[in-house]
Design a protein around this motif. Structure first.
Motif, PDB file in Angstrom:
ATOM      1  N   ILE A  61       6.453  -6.926  -4.873  1.00 14.29           N
ATOM      2  CA  ILE A  61       6.764  -5.349  -4.601  1.00 14.29           C
ATOM      3  C   ILE A  61       7.909  -5.044  -5.348  1.00 14.29           C
ATOM      4  CG2 ILE A  61       7.302  -3.600  -2.996  1.00 14.29           C
ATOM      5  CD1 ILE A  61       5.858  -5.456  -0.709  1.00 14.29           C
ATOM      6  N   PHE A  62       9.119  -5.959  -5.330  1.00 13.97           N
ATOM      7  CA  PHE A  62      10.109  -5.554  -6.103  1.00 13.97           C
ATOM      8  C   PHE A  62      10.158  -5.934  -7.499  1.00 13.97           C
ATOM      9  CE2 PHE A  62      11.074  -5.828  -1.706  1.00 13.97           C
ATOM     10  CZ  PHE A  62      12.028  -4.983  -1.502  1.00 13.97           C
ATOM     11  N   LEU A  63       9.451  -6.984  -8.022  1.00 12.34           N
ATOM     12  CA  LEU A  63       9.160  -7.386  -9.415  1.00 12.34           C
ATOM     13  C   LEU A  63       8.572  -6.316 -10.163  1.00 12.34           C
ATOM     14  CD1 LEU A  63       8.355 -11.124  -8.845  1.00 12.34           C
ATOM     15  CD2 LEU A  63      10.328 -10.361  -9.962  1.00 12.34           C
ATOM     16  N   ASN A  64       7.406  -5.638  -9.498  1.00 17.44           N
ATOM     17  CA  ASN A  64       6.802  -4.822 -10.038  1.00 17.44           C
ATOM     18  C   ASN A  64       7.674  -3.409 -10.136  1.00 17.44           C
ATOM     19  OD1 ASN A  64       4.631  -6.136 -11.112  1.00 17.44           O
ATOM     20  ND2 ASN A  64       3.312  -5.922  -9.369  1.00 17.44           N
ATOM     21  N   MET A  65       8.969  -3.314  -9.648  1.00 12.92           N
ATOM     22  CA  MET A  65       9.550  -2.016  -9.803  1.00 12.92           C
ATOM     23  C   MET A  65      10.566  -2.215 -11.446  1.00 12.92           C
ATOM     24  SD  MET A  65      10.780  -1.618  -5.974  1.00 12.92           S
ATOM     25  CE  MET A  65      12.150  -0.522  -6.378  1.00 12.92           C
ATOM     26  N   THR A  66      10.118  -3.069 -12.077  1.00 10.60           N
ATOM     27  CA  THR A  66      10.858  -3.243 -13.255  1.00 10.60           C
ATOM     28  C   THR A  66      11.012  -2.205 -14.126  1.00 10.60           C
ATOM     29  OG1 THR A  66      10.502  -5.900 -13.678  1.00 10.60           O
ATOM     30  CG2 THR A  66      11.275  -4.809 -15.455  1.00 10.60           C
ATOM     31  N   SER A  67       9.995  -1.574 -14.411  1.00 16.14           N
ATOM     32  CA  SER A  67       9.907  -0.259 -15.243  1.00 16.14           C
ATOM     33  C   SER A  67      10.936   1.011 -14.536  1.00 16.14           C
ATOM     34  CB  SER A  67       8.459   0.313 -15.348  1.00 16.14           C
ATOM     35  OG  SER A  67       7.717  -0.709 -16.186  1.00 16.14           O
ATOM     36  N   ILE A  96       0.821  -1.232   0.177  1.00 15.17           N
ATOM     37  CA  ILE A  96      -0.023   0.142  -0.003  1.00 15.17           C
ATOM     38  C   ILE A  96       0.847   1.271   0.112  1.00 15.17           C
ATOM     39  CG2 ILE A  96      -1.683   1.394   1.164  1.00 15.17           C
ATOM     40  CD1 ILE A  96      -2.800  -1.420   2.327  1.00 15.17           C
ATOM     41  N   ILE A  97       1.844   1.252   0.961  1.00 12.69           N
ATOM     42  CA  ILE A  97       2.541   2.621   1.035  1.00 12.69           C
ATOM     43  C   ILE A  97       3.557   2.694   0.030  1.00 12.69           C
ATOM     44  CG2 ILE A  97       4.637   3.561   2.362  1.00 12.69           C
ATOM     45  CD1 ILE A  97       3.253   2.106   4.877  1.00 12.69           C
ATOM     46  N   SER A  98       4.121   1.591  -0.706  1.00 16.52           N
ATOM     47  CA  SER A  98       4.905   1.724  -1.805  1.00 16.52           C
ATOM     48  C   SER A  98       4.231   2.066  -2.972  1.00 16.52           C
ATOM     49  CB  SER A  98       5.710   0.642  -2.133  1.00 16.52           C
ATOM     50  OG  SER A  98       4.839  -0.436  -2.690  1.00 16.52           O
ATOM     51  N   PHE A 119      12.660   0.112  -1.112  1.00 16.19           N
ATOM     52  CA  PHE A 119      13.828  -0.768  -0.671  1.00 16.19           C
ATOM     53  C   PHE A 119      13.658  -0.731   0.918  1.00 16.19           C
ATOM     54  CE2 PHE A 119      15.761  -2.235  -4.638  1.00 16.19           C
ATOM     55  CZ  PHE A 119      16.136  -3.255  -4.426  1.00 16.19           C
ATOM     56  N   ILE A 120      13.867   0.450   1.233  1.00 12.86           N
ATOM     57  CA  ILE A 120      13.943   0.592   2.932  1.00 12.86           C
ATOM     58  C   ILE A 120      12.786  -0.195   3.661  1.00 12.86           C
ATOM     59  CG2 ILE A 120      14.570   2.167   4.833  1.00 12.86           C
ATOM     60  CD1 ILE A 120      16.399   3.648   2.611  1.00 12.86           C
ATOM     61  N   LEU A 121      11.911   0.596   3.027  1.00 12.58           N
ATOM     62  CA  LEU A 121      10.284   0.174   3.503  1.00 12.58           C
ATOM     63  C   LEU A 121       9.969  -1.308   3.577  1.00 12.58           C
ATOM     64  CD1 LEU A 121       8.300   3.111   3.103  1.00 12.58           C
ATOM     65  CD2 LEU A 121       6.925   1.117   2.670  1.00 12.58           C
ATOM     66  N   ALA A 122      10.567  -2.073   2.436  1.00  8.65           N
ATOM     67  CA  ALA A 122      10.252  -3.422   2.412  1.00  8.65           C
ATOM     68  C   ALA A 122      11.268  -4.193   3.435  1.00  8.65           C
ATOM     69  CB  ALA A 122      10.568  -3.968   1.115  1.00  8.65           C
ATOM     70  N   LEU A 123      12.440  -3.629   3.542  1.00 13.10           N
ATOM     71  CA  LEU A 123      13.457  -4.267   4.541  1.00 13.10           C
ATOM     72  C   LEU A 123      12.933  -4.020   5.888  1.00 13.10           C
ATOM     73  CD1 LEU A 123      16.844  -3.445   2.708  1.00 13.10           C
ATOM     74  CD2 LEU A 123      15.733  -5.735   2.716  1.00 13.10           C
ATOM     75  N   PHE A 124      12.378  -3.030   6.224  1.00 15.47           N
ATOM     76  CA  PHE A 124      11.922  -2.876   7.489  1.00 15.47           C
ATOM     77  C   PHE A 124      10.723  -3.535   7.864  1.00 15.47           C
ATOM     78  CE2 PHE A 124      13.972   1.476   7.766  1.00 15.47           C
ATOM     79  CZ  PHE A 124      14.744   1.188   8.949  1.00 15.47           C
ATOM     80  N   SER A 125       9.934  -3.684   7.028  1.00 14.55           N
ATOM     81  CA  SER A 125       8.900  -4.660   7.034  1.00 14.55           C
ATOM     82  C   SER A 125       9.076  -6.122   7.535  1.00 14.55           C
ATOM     83  CB  SER A 125       7.764  -4.736   5.869  1.00 14.55           C
ATOM     84  OG  SER A 125       8.410  -5.686   4.888  1.00 14.55           O
ATOM     85  N   ILE A 154      15.449   7.689  -8.758  1.00 15.76           N
ATOM     86  CA  ILE A 154      16.381   6.747  -7.620  1.00 15.76           C
ATOM     87  C   ILE A 154      15.907   6.720  -6.304  1.00 15.76           C
ATOM     88  CG2 ILE A 154      18.859   6.431  -6.691  1.00 15.76           C
ATOM     89  CD1 ILE A 154      19.970   7.502  -9.655  1.00 15.76           C
ATOM     90  N   LEU A 155      15.542   7.982  -5.738  1.00 17.52           N
ATOM     91  CA  LEU A 155      15.003   8.022  -4.362  1.00 17.52           C
ATOM     92  C   LEU A 155      13.738   7.132  -4.263  1.00 17.52           C
ATOM     93  CD1 LEU A 155      15.405  11.947  -3.529  1.00 17.52           C
ATOM     94  CD2 LEU A 155      16.862   9.896  -2.916  1.00 17.52           C
ATOM     95  N   VAL A 156      13.105   7.063  -4.985  1.00 20.85           N
ATOM     96  CA  VAL A 156      11.508   6.377  -4.811  1.00 20.85           C
ATOM     97  C   VAL A 156      12.281   4.830  -4.710  1.00 20.85           C
ATOM     98  CG1 VAL A 156       9.717   5.580  -6.246  1.00 20.85           C
ATOM     99  CG2 VAL A 156      10.335   8.003  -6.434  1.00 20.85           C
ATOM    100  N   ILE A 157      13.087   4.371  -5.607  1.00 14.93           N
ATOM    101  CA  ILE A 157      13.462   3.092  -5.798  1.00 14.93           C
ATOM    102  C   ILE A 157      14.207   2.818  -4.191  1.00 14.93           C
ATOM    103  CG2 ILE A 157      15.046   1.232  -6.581  1.00 14.93           C
ATOM    104  CD1 ILE A 157      14.780   2.654  -9.168  1.00 14.93           C
ATOM    105  N   VAL A 158      15.018   3.625  -3.829  1.00  8.19           N
ATOM    106  CA  VAL A 158      15.455   3.545  -2.436  1.00  8.19           C
ATOM    107  C   VAL A 158      14.535   3.429  -1.187  1.00  8.19           C
ATOM    108  CG1 VAL A 158      17.047   4.514  -0.940  1.00  8.19           C
ATOM    109  CG2 VAL A 158      17.815   4.534  -3.183  1.00  8.19           C
ATOM    110  N   ALA A 159      13.407   4.334  -1.446  1.00 11.66           N
ATOM    111  CA  ALA A 159      12.610   4.593  -0.337  1.00 11.66           C
ATOM    112  C   ALA A 159      11.783   3.100  -0.300  1.00 11.66           C
ATOM    113  CB  ALA A 159      11.581   5.771  -0.669  1.00 11.66           C
TER     114      ALA A 159
END
Length: 297
Positions: free
Chosen positions: A257-263, A133-135, A290-296, A283-288
């Motif tokens: 969540i990561f597979l749909n970041m291909t584009s 949801i957040i991403s 990543f950090i969100l998912a790792l925290f989850s 790049i900031l969006v991608i990093v954000a």
């Protein structure tokens, strides 16, 4: 087979990175060299099949081959069919909308994929869904802000979403179901190899149906084109193996969540290889995310 979230994230990231480069190669072939998506898919899958044959020889020499049953073959056929249809679906998407808009369409499906996996596998993670949801909200706000000066064709976006969303959701829901029972990673590798062969057969059929011949234009097979197809074949093998590993587990909703970041990755690689404009905010969006998912986790 249950795979830990961290490995799912790693596999999904490798797969989406590889597919991000693949999408740039495809845009070059279809956009700059004006090849049709059917021709490109066929030639790409031919090269992938040749490459995977060498890999298969090594695997057969090093590991015991799996027991091939009718049920196994049916699963491979369905899995490969879904993968190839989604590939054709993305070719359609890239022709209809911009790259950033395709990111939006892919990410919105993150809201539906966990529920689809719940229906097929009975697995649902609240933390993973919160990240979805957040991403998605982050990506939607960012893209709407970026596209605010452009005239967004809402009807075109909805039509394109109606094509790609069901394909992605069905693929996400059925992937862990079709690979269920493959206990060892090597079993998934064999499954992936057979998937590549079946995808090649599917693209061969569509190529012959479209062109009424198996003849390939000599212009499509000269100079640096060999290097392009060879590189894509390596990336396809890497992307397909890691994709299978990422989506084979019942808890694969986090992987999507990561597979749909291909584009999004294709935006970065488009800037590197095609000199397309990229912004630091991408790049900031991608990093954000990543950090969100790792925290989850």
């Amino acid at each position: 087979m249950i795979i830990s979230n961290i490995w799912l994230i790693i596999f999904a990231t490798i797969s989406s990175f590889s597919r991000g480069i693949i999408s740039v190669i495809d845009r070059y072939q279809m956009g700059y060299r004006k090849q049709s998506s059917i021709d490109v898919n066929f030639l790409n899958n031919i090269c992938s099949s040749v490459l995977v044959t060498f890999f298969l020889i090594y695997v057969l020499h090093s590991f015991p081959s799996p027991r091939i049953t009718n049920n196994y073959l049916i699963k491979v056929l369905l899995y490969a069919f879904l993968a190839q249809v989604v590939a054709y679906g993305y070719s359609y998407v890239f022709k209809k909308v911009s790259i950033m808009q395709s990111v939006l369409l892919s990410k919105v499906t993150d809201l539906f994929i966990p529920w689809a996996i719940l229906l097929t596998m009975g697995y649902f993670s609240k933390s993973s869904y919160l990240v979805s949801i957040i991403s998605t909200v982050i990506v939607v706000i960012y893209i709407v802000f970026e596209q605010r000066h452009n005239n967004l064709n809402l009807k075109n976006l909805l039509t394109t979403f109606a094509v790609i969303a069901p394909l992605l959701i069905i693929q996400a829901a059925l992937s862990p179901l079709l690979t269920k029972g493959l206990i060892k990673p090597i079993d998934l590798v064999f499954f992936t190899i057979m998937t590549i062969y079946v995808r090649c057969l599917i693209t061969l059929i569509t190529f012959i149906y479209k062109n009424r011949t198996l003849k390939i234009s000599a212009e499509n097979l000269k100079g640096k084109v060999y290097l392009i197809y060879g590189s894509r074949a390596v990336l396809t093998l890497l992307a397909q193996v890691t994709y299978t590993l990422a989506t084979s587990s019942p808890n694969s909703s986090i992987a999507w969540i990561f597979l749909n970041m291909t584009s999004l990755y294709s935006v970065i690689f488009g800037d590197i290889f095609l000199k397309e404009k990229m912004k630091f905010a991408d790049i900031l969006v991608i990093v954000a995310i990543f950090i969100l998912a790792l925290f989850s986790k």
